[in-house]
Design an enzyme around this catalytic site. Structure first.
Site, PDB file in Angstrom:
ATOM      1  CB  CYS A 173       1.185 -45.649  17.699  1.00 34.14           C
ATOM      2  SG  CYS A 173       2.717 -46.346  18.351  1.00 34.14           S
ATOM      3  CD  GLN A 224       3.589 -51.241  22.923  1.00 34.42           C
ATOM      4  OE1 GLN A 224       4.369 -50.293  22.920  1.00 34.42           O
ATOM      5  NE2 GLN A 224       2.331 -51.109  23.285  1.00 34.42           N
ATOM      6  N   GLY A 235      -5.414 -42.323  30.001  1.00 38.48           N
ATOM      7  CA  GLY A 235      -5.441 -43.723  29.577  1.00 38.48           C
ATOM      8  C   GLY A 235      -4.708 -44.604  30.574  1.00 38.48           C
ATOM      9  CG  MET A 268       0.624 -47.559  24.319  1.00 36.90           C
ATOM     10  SD  MET A 268       2.131 -47.587  23.336  1.00 36.90           S
ATOM     11  CE  MET A 268       1.982 -46.042  22.485  1.00 36.90           C
TER      12      MET A 268
END
Length: 549
Positions: free
Chosen positions: A161, A227, A302, A306
């Site tokens: 991202c 991450q 979602g 994340m």
């Protein structure tokens, strides 16, 4: 009677089989949809018909098989790598600016250059990044397409991202960069002129520094976030399945993974570190009029990694009531089970607009590549309560974005994306400056290890050629000595001569071999390799020992 049944049963079955075969040949089988839509057959007196029609069963089986074949044929075909597109004239004339500022030229060390280029959140808007983004499942395809270009020997793609980066190995820096940029423009639709102001270019040692810093979290929007290390691991794991992810990049990414682990273990850079998800949760709380989650309805679109981090950080901030919307139930239900202290409701995607209408704060963290929420979807929704300022806030941390920009034109809605997280990042930056300085010292050591390995690759052919040439000389001189001594030599005498010649050769080669295997300064090591090659007049032919005249 029993004997009669035993005798007649095979005959009846045979006749039934012939009847079925005749029906199949003379009458086309019913299409699949006929069986799906046909109503039940009525039986006499309203009773259920329990009879079995062998021809019908046979036709149904045939139709089902045909349906399966059609379904398989209609399944998404395997993606085939696209051939390189023609370079734009301006790209042909472009001279890339990204020459390595370090003192090592990898072209001298390994005959190849390591290249890193791409865009990051630091200077590239999300509008450009989302066009370049490549889904993880398409990384192997991207590698295959990149190495089809004439000047790209190896390739890897890192798409998150916050960044889109390509790593490549090429004989020449300029041509390698042009090939990669050509691929990026053809795939994304972003022209070279539009892309160039945002593009970073790094060569050789600078490229190695970059991936090491990325893996360590030093180049992240949120310094020290964890991450990115998992994402670098994914590049290595996925790339290992592709032929275009060769030995140089495989070794480089393994070194980067080691460096990332070491920095987090030996410095305080990860202490209290935040992620994109936690920064989004922090920003959302900052934007609430009350700065609290009490009475606020929260939705998360979602249920991936994340979203899991979002739930974790929201729960830690006292937000215990939320609804998760996902395409399938299992992953969302896993989050329910993992956070029993929270009141988490789960809905499937068809209910998404209903959930948004009932929510005040919506986090969007899906893997979709399409816009999921338009202004027209939200305009008719009830106005949020005064508790949240009468505004429905969207925090879209997906790339590509899943919310439309025109949401900000509504008085009752506002959307924030990953670029808006910088407000939170500034609070985090100063606290990590010291840890980052310590990390750079460790990364310098990891870089030296990679360069030493790369130099050792050059030593291997030189070692083979030197030993091969020495063996050729030994065999030639041994044959000369044996011919002068005549044919009366015993096996024991021949062995003595063999051992003598081999012993002299090994002692003479000991010092040069040690020099070739040394792990000192890389530049000095390469110079040693080149000097020995010239002094002994080594060539590829010397790799195979042979008896000369």
């Amino acid at each position: 009677m029993g004997n009669m049944l035993v005798t007649l049963s095979p005959i009846v079955l045979a006749v039934a089989g012939l009847w079925a075969a005749w029906q199949r040949l003379t009458k086309p089988p019913a299409p699949c949809y006929a069986f799906a839509t046909a109503g039940p057959t009525s039986a006499p007196n309203g009773g259920k018909d329990w009879s079995i029609s062998i021809p019908t069963m046979y036709a149904a089986t045939t139709a089902t098989s045909a349906g399966t074949a059609v379904a398989d044929a209609e399944a998404a075909p395997k993606k085939v790598p696209r051939q390189p597109g023609q370079r734009e004239p301006s790209l042909e004339m472009w001279v890339p600016e990204g020459k390595c500022v370090s003192d090592k030229d990898y072209g001298e060390i390994s005959k190849q250059h390591v290249i890193a280029l791409g865009v990051t959140v630091h200077k590239t808007p999300v509008e450009i990044r989302e066009k370049l983004a490549v889904p993880k499942e398409d990384w192997p395809l991207a590698i295959d397409e990149l190495v089809l270009h004439p000047h790209v020997q190896e390739a890897a793609v890192l798409s998150t991202c916050n960044r889109f980066e390509v790593y490549a190995v090429a004989p020449t820096f300029e041509e390698g960069v042009r090939d990669v940029v050509n691929w990026m423009t053809h795939r994304s639709g972003v022209s070279a002129e539009e892309l160039r102001p945002y593009l970073f270019l790094k060569q050789d040692g600078d490229a190695v520094d970059h991936i090491l810093q990325v893996s360590a979290g030093l180049d992240s929007l949120i310094v020290g976030e964890g991450q990115i290390l998992a994402q670098v691991k994914s590049v290595h794991e996925i790339g290992s399945e592709s032929k275009g992810f060769g030995q140089y990049l495989a070794a480089l990414f393994m070194q980067a993974i080691t460096a990332g682990k070491r920095v987090r273990a030996e410095t305080n850079i990860a202490t209290g570190a935040v992620s994109v998800s936690s920064a989004a949760a922090e920003l959302a709380q900052m934007k609430l009029p009350t700065k609290k989650w009490d009475g606020v309805s929260v939705a998360i679109i979602g249920a991936g990694k994340m979203s899991k981090l979002l739930v974790k950080h929201l729960v830690s901030k006292g937000c215990l009531n939320m609804t998760i919307v996902n395409r399938s139930l299992p992953r969302a239900q896993e989050l329910q089970q993992e956070f029993p202290e929270a009141n988490i409701k789960v809905e499937l995607s068809p209910k998404m607009m209903d959930v948004i209408a009932a929510s005040d704060v919506i986090f969007v963290a899906s893997s979709s590549t399409e816009i999921l929420v338009q202004a027209s979807d939200v305009a008719a929704m009830p106005t949020p309560p005064e508790l949240v300022g009468g505004q429905r806030r969207f925090f879209d941390i997906s790339v590509p974005r899943n919310t439309s920009r025109d949401l900000n034109e509504l008085s009752t809605a506002h959307v924030y994306n990953v670029d808006d997280l910088k407000e939170v990042v500034e609070l985090n930056k100063e606290a990590r400056a010291q840890a980052a300085a310590e990390a750079l010292v460790l990364l310098k050591e990891e870089k030296s290890l990679f360069e030493a390995w790369m130099a050792s690759l050059q030593a291997v052919p030189t070692i083979k050629r030197l030993r091969g040439k020495a063996e050729s000389i030994r065999l030639t001189e041994l044959e000369k000595a044996k011919s002068k001594l005549g044919d009366d030599l015993s096996a024991k005498q021949i062995k003595v001569l063999e051992d003598l010649s081999r012993g002299i050769m090994n002692k003479m080669l000991h010092a040069p071999m040690q020099a070739l295997r040394s792990e000192g300064d890389v530049q000095a090591h390469v110079q040693t390799i080149n000097v020995l090659g010239r002094v002994f007049g080594l060539s590829e032919e010397d790799e195979t020992p042979r008896v000369g005249k």
